[in-house]
Design an enzyme around this catalytic site. Structure first.
Site, PDB file in Angstrom:
ATOM      1  N   GLU A  52       0.791  -1.318  -0.131  1.00  0.00           N
ATOM      2  CA  GLU A  52       0.034   0.071  -0.003  1.00  0.00           C
ATOM      3  C   GLU A  52       1.017   1.246  -0.210  1.00  0.00           C
ATOM      4  OE1 GLU A  52      -0.342  -2.712   1.981  1.00  0.00           O
ATOM      5  OE2 GLU A  52      -2.756  -3.269   1.629  1.00  0.00           O
ATOM      6  N   PHE A 114     -11.520  -7.213  14.287  1.00  0.00           N
ATOM      7  CA  PHE A 114     -10.506  -7.562  13.492  1.00  0.00           C
ATOM      8  C   PHE A 114     -10.093  -6.566  12.314  1.00  0.00           C
ATOM      9  CE2 PHE A 114      -9.111  -9.893   9.495  1.00  0.00           C
ATOM     10  CZ  PHE A 114      -8.004 -10.346  10.035  1.00  0.00           C
ATOM     11  N   GLN A 115      -8.686  -6.336  12.356  1.00  0.00           N
ATOM     12  CA  GLN A 115      -8.255  -5.117  11.490  1.00  0.00           C
ATOM     13  C   GLN A 115      -8.873  -3.829  11.521  1.00  0.00           C
ATOM     14  OE1 GLN A 115      -8.256  -6.963   7.420  1.00  0.00           O
ATOM     15  NE2 GLN A 115      -6.251  -7.699   7.726  1.00  0.00           N
ATOM     16  N   LYS A 164     -17.330  -0.210   6.541  1.00  0.00           N
ATOM     17  CA  LYS A 164     -17.817  -1.375   5.590  1.00  0.00           C
ATOM     18  C   LYS A 164     -19.430  -1.279   5.359  1.00  0.00           C
ATOM     19  CE  LYS A 164     -17.435  -6.271   4.448  1.00  0.00           C
ATOM     20  NZ  LYS A 164     -16.835  -7.594   4.583  1.00  0.00           N
ATOM     21  N   MET A 490      24.431   8.659   2.043  1.00  0.00           N
ATOM     22  CA  MET A 490      24.212  10.059   2.567  1.00  0.00           C
ATOM     23  C   MET A 490      24.482   9.678   4.006  1.00  0.00           C
ATOM     24  SD  MET A 490      23.865  13.040   2.116  1.00  0.00           S
ATOM     25  CE  MET A 490      22.803  13.643   0.836  1.00  0.00           C
TER      26      MET A 490
HETATM   27  C1  LIG Z   1      12.457   5.367   5.006  1.00  0.00           C
HETATM   28  C2  LIG Z   1      13.873   6.081   5.156  1.00  0.00           C
HETATM   29  N1  LIG Z   1      14.769   5.541   6.238  1.00  0.00           N
HETATM   30  C3  LIG Z   1      15.690   6.060   6.322  1.00  0.00           C
HETATM   31  C4  LIG Z   1      16.182   7.064   5.804  1.00  0.00           C
HETATM   32  C5  LIG Z   1      17.557   8.015   6.145  1.00  0.00           C
HETATM   33  N2  LIG Z   1      18.295   8.095   5.029  1.00  0.00           N
HETATM   34  C6  LIG Z   1      18.163   9.122   4.072  1.00  0.00           C
HETATM   35  S1  LIG Z   1      19.499   9.070   2.933  1.00  0.00           S
HETATM   36  C7  LIG Z   1      19.879   7.398   3.238  1.00  0.00           C
HETATM   37  C8  LIG Z   1      20.770   6.599   2.526  1.00  0.00           C
HETATM   38  C9  LIG Z   1      19.884   6.232   1.096  1.00  0.00           C
HETATM   39  O1  LIG Z   1      20.710   5.024   0.575  1.00  0.00           O
HETATM   40  P1  LIG Z   1      20.556   4.958  -1.093  1.00  0.00           P
HETATM   41  O2  LIG Z   1      19.506   4.834  -1.513  1.00  0.00           O
HETATM   42  O3  LIG Z   1      21.612   3.838  -1.318  1.00  0.00           O
HETATM   43  O4  LIG Z   1      21.277   6.076  -1.469  1.00  0.00           O
HETATM   44  P2  LIG Z   1      22.791   6.785  -1.362  1.00  0.00           P
HETATM   45  O5  LIG Z   1      22.830   8.004  -0.326  1.00  0.00           O
HETATM   46  O6  LIG Z   1      23.716   5.691  -1.429  1.00  0.00           O
HETATM   47  O7  LIG Z   1      22.932   7.427  -2.885  1.00  0.00           O
HETATM   48  C10 LIG Z   1      19.220   6.925   4.589  1.00  0.00           C
HETATM   49  C11 LIG Z   1      19.409   5.747   5.322  1.00  0.00           C
HETATM   50  C12 LIG Z   1      15.177   7.998   5.018  1.00  0.00           C
HETATM   51  N3  LIG Z   1      15.557   8.941   4.403  1.00  0.00           N
HETATM   52  N4  LIG Z   1      14.242   7.145   4.402  1.00  0.00           N
END
Ligand SMILES: Cc1ncc(C[n+]2csc(CCOP(=O)(O)OP(=O)(O)O)c2C)c(N)n1
Ligand SMILES: [Mg+2]
Length: 586
Positions: A52, A114-115, A164, A490
Site C-alpha cells: 500500500e 479484526f483489522q 464497511k 548519505m
Molecule cells: C525510509 C527512510 N529511512 C531512512 C532514511 C535515512 N536516510 C537518508 S538517505 C539514506 C541512504 C540512502 O541510501 P541509497 O538509497 O543507497 O542512496 P545513496 O545515499 O547511497 O545515494 C538513509 C538511510 C530515509 N530518508 N528514509
C-alpha cells in the site's frame, strides 16, 4: 429522478464524476463492497500494487506530474497503516491526494474488531483534512468536499474513512452529486492584499541586488511562466529549492541552481548578499536557511505563499503576501509593467550589471560544472555525477526524473537541468526512501508517451522493489538508473564528516546485495550492469533507444563509493558558509 445506488457504487460514481482516471490500491475484508463496485465499472482503471505504501507514492507521482489529485484505495488496519508513509510524504510536499480507507462496520467501531485501526486518528497529523463516513447518503457530498479541500489553497492529502456497512451492496440510497459546496470553516485566500502587492513591486524595482527564491508552490501552483516573465523583466537572478526545480528554466543564464544545504555556492552567496529576496511558494525550510539568525542579513524579504501559517514561521517577512502564486504573480506582473513604463530608469541597470558581475565571478570560481575531474579522460572510476550528466545529455533534458532519497537524489538535483516544471519528482520534505520507483510508475501511467526515469540508490530501491511485479502487470517501461555505491551513502557521508568515519550500519550490507540484473530479469524485465567508465554512455544510449522503448530496464551503475555530495552547508553558519570538497570551505 435520482439513481438508487449502494454506498459502494455511490463512492465509485462520485469518483467518476470527479473525472478520476486511476485508482491505486489493494483489497481486503473491509474494502470488499468497494472492490465489488470497482469490478462493475469500466471508466476508471484500478492499479493493483504490491504494497500500500507504493499505492500512495504512485498516486503522488501521478499528482505531481499532472496537477490532478491521485486517488488511493486501501483496506482497514494494516492496509491503512501501510499507507501512512505515503500520506505523510504528500503532506510534507503539499501534494493533492485522496486516500479512501475502508473501516470496520459502524457497530464494531471501538471494539478492537479484526483489522480495526483508528485511521482518522493515526493520520491526523499528516493530512490536510479527514472525513469519517457516518452513513451511505453522505458519501457523494464527502467526496466532493474531499477533492475541493485537497486541491485548493495549499494542496494536501485528504483521508476518507468508510465503515464497511455504509458501502453494503444491499442498502440503496439516492445518488446526487453536488454541483458546488460550501465549507464555512475553510476559505483559502487567493488574491493577496493590494497594498502589500504594491509594496512588493516597489521593493523589486528599487532593488540593486535582487534574488528570486522560488519553491514547490510555483510548480504546484502552475505559476512558472509568470515567475519566469517577472524574472526576465527584472533581469533578476533566480534560485530554486529542491521542490522548485523547473519553476524557472534550469539552463537559463539567470538561473543560479538550487540553493540550500547542497545548493550551488553562487546561489547561496547571492542569497546572503541580496538586498531584496522575493520568496515565492517556498517555506524557508531548515535545509535552505542554515542558521535562521544569520540568514540574509541585508535583505528585505517579500514572502508570497498560499498558506498564511508558512509566512514568518522561520524567517520574518517584511512584506507578507497571502495568495495563490498564479493569481498574485499575474497582478505583480501587471503592476510591474505599468511602473516600468512610467519609470524607465528603473530598475537601476548599472547596479544590476554590477550584481551580475559578482554572481558570475562566484559561478566561475565555484560552479558545479567546473569540477576538473569531469574532463580528466584518464580517470577510470565512475563518479555519480557522470551518470546524471550523461543521463541529462542522452535524454535531451526532457525526461521526467523521479528520484529516491540520498546522495543520488542530490546529484540528480544538481546535475540534471530542468527547463520545465513538474519534471523533477522527489520527496523533499519527508525524504522518503522507496518513493522513486512507485512515483515513476504513477508518472508513466499519467503520461505514457514521456520518457520516465527513476534515479535511485540500491538502498532506496530495495524499499519498494516489489513493485517491479506491478510494472510487468501493467506494462510500465520506466528506466531505473541505480547509482550503486553499496552503501547508505548519505548516512555514510555524515558519518565521515561528523563521526570520524565510523560507518555504523551504513556499509554493512555491501556483501549481501542482490544481483540487480538477475533480479530485474526474474521480474520479467531487462537489466545492465555498468562498472567501466567507457561503458556508461554506450549502455545509456542503448537503454534510451527505440530498442528498449517498451521495456523496463534496470541499470546498475557501480559508482565511486567514496564520493561525497558537495557543496554542503556548514552547520550553524549562514548561507554562504559551505564545504566545497573534503578539504576546502568557502
Ligand atoms: C525510509 C527512510 N529511512 C531512512 C532514511 C535515512 N536516510 C537518508 S538517505 C539514506 C541512504 C540512502 O541510501 P541509497 O538509497 O543507497 O542512496 P545513496 O545515499 O547511497 O545515494 C538513509 C538511510 C530515509 N530518508 N528514509
Ligand atoms: Mg547507496
Amino acid at each position: 429522478m435520482a439513481d438508487r445506488l449502494s454506498g459502494g457504487d455511490a463512492l465509485i460514481r462520485a469518483l467518476q464524476d470527479e473525472a478520476v482516471e486511476y485508482l491505486f490500491g489493494y483489497p481486503g475484508g473491509a474494502a470488499l463492497h468497494i472492490y465489488d463496485a470497482i469490478f462493475k465499472q469500466q471508466r476508471m482503471e484500478h492499479i493493483l500494487v504490491r504494497h500500500e505504501q507504493a499505492a500512495t507514492h504512485m498516486a503522488d507521482g501521478y499528482a505531481r506530474a499532472t496537477g490532478k489529485p491521485g486517488v488511493v484505495v486501501v483496506t482497514s488496519g494494516p492496509g491503512a497503516t501501510n499507507a501512512i508513509t505515503g500520506i505523510a510524504t504528500a503532506y510534507m510536499d503539499s501534494i493533492p491526494m485522496i486516500v479512501i480507507s475502508s473501516q470496520v462496520a459502524r457497530d464494531s467501531l471501538g471494539t478492537d474488531a479484526f483489522q480495526e485501526t483508528d485511521m482518522v486518528g493515526i493520520s491526523r497529523p499528516v493530512v490536510k483534512h479527514s472525513f469519517l463516513v457516518r452513513c451511505a447518503e453522505e458519501i457523494p457530498g464527502i467526496v466532493k468536499k474531499a477533492f475541493y479541500v485537497a486541491t485548493t489553497g495549499r494542496p494536501g492529502p485528504v483521508v476518507i474513512d468508510i465503515p464497511k456497512d455504509t458501502t453494503d451492496t444491499h442498502v440503496l440510497v439516492d445518488y446526487n452529486y453536488p454541483e458546488s459546496i460550501k465549507m464555512r470553516s475553510y476559505n483559502p485566500s487567493l488574491r493577496g492584499h493590494t497594498k502589500q502587492i504594491r509594496k512588493a513591486v516597489d521593493a523589486l524595482i528599487h532593488s540593486r541586488r535582487p534574488v528570486i527564491y522560488s519553491g514547490g508552490g510555483v510548480v504546484q501552483g502552475n505559476a512558472s511562466a509568470l515567475l519566469t516573465e517577472i524574472a526576465l523583466k527584472l533581469n533578476a537572478p533566480v534560485t530554486n529549492t529542491l521542490m522548485g526545480l523547473g519553476a524557472f528554466p534550469g539552463s537559463h543564464r539567470q538561473f543560479l541552481g538550487m540553493l540550500g544545504m547542497h545548493g550551488n555556492v553562487e546561489a547561496n552567496k547571492a542569497m546572503h548578499h541580496a538586498d531584496v529576496i522575493f520568496a515565492v511558494g517556498a517555506r524557508f525550510d531548515d535545509r535552505v536557511t542554515n542558521d535562521p539568525a544569520k540568514f540574509c542579513p541585508d535583505a528585505t524579504i517579500i514572502h508570497l505563499d498560499v498558506d498564511p501559517a508558512s509566512i514568518s514561521k522561520i524567517v520574518r517577512a517584511d512584506i507578507p503576501i497571502v495568495g495563490t502564486a498564479d493569481v498574485v504573480l499575474a497582478r505583480i506582473l501587471e503592476l510591474l509593467n505599468r511602473e516600468l513604463e512610467e519609470k524607465p530608469d528603473l530598475p537601476d541597470q548599472v547596479a544590476l550589471d554590477d550584481w551580475w558581475v559578482r554572481i558570475d565571478a562566484w559561478r566561475e570560481a565555484y560552479g558545479l560544472e567546473h569540477d576538473p575531474r569531469f574532463s580528466d579522460a584518464a580517470r577510470e572510476t565512475i563518479l555519480p555525477q557522470d551518470v546524471i550528466r550523461s543521463l541529462y545529455r542522452i535524454t535531451g533534458g526532457q525526461a521526467y526524473v523521479c528520484s529516491d532519497v540520498g546522495q543520488h537524489q542530490m546529484f540528480a538535483a544538481q546535475y540534471y537541468k530542468f527547463d520545465s516544471p513538474r519534471r523533477w519528482i522527489n520527496s523533499g520534505g519527508l525524504g522518503t526512501m522507496g518513493f522513486g520507483l512507485p512515483a515513476a510508475m504513477g508518472v508513466k501511467l499519467a503520461l505514457p508517451a514521456e520518457q520516465v526515469v527513476c534515479v535511485t540508490g540500491e538502498g532506496s530501491f530495495m524499499m519498494n522493489m516489489q513493485e517491479l511485479s506491478t510494472c510487468l502487470q501493467y506494462g510500465l517501461p520506466v528506466k531505473i538508473i541505480c547509482l550503486n555505491n553499496k552503501a547508505l551513502g548519505m548516512v555514510k557521508q555524515w558519518q565521515d564528516m561528523q563521526y570520524a568515519g565510523r560507518h555504523s550500519h551504513s556499509t554493512s550490507y555491501a556483501g549481501s546485495l542482490p544481483d540487480f540484473v538477475a533480479l530485474s530479469e526474474s521480474f520479467g524485465h531487462s537489466g545492465f550492469k555498468v562498472d567501466k567508465r567507457c561503458d556508461l554512455d554506450p549502455v545509456l544510449e542503448k537503454v534510451f533507444s527505440k530498442e528498449y522503448s517498451d521495456r523496463l530496464v534496470f541499470v546498475d551503475v557501480q559508482v565511486d563509493p567514496t564520493e561525497h555530495v558537495y557543496p554542503m552547508a556548514i552547520k550553524g553558519g549562514s548561507m554562504r558558509d559551505m564545504f566545497l570538497n573534503k578539504s576546502e570551505t568557502t
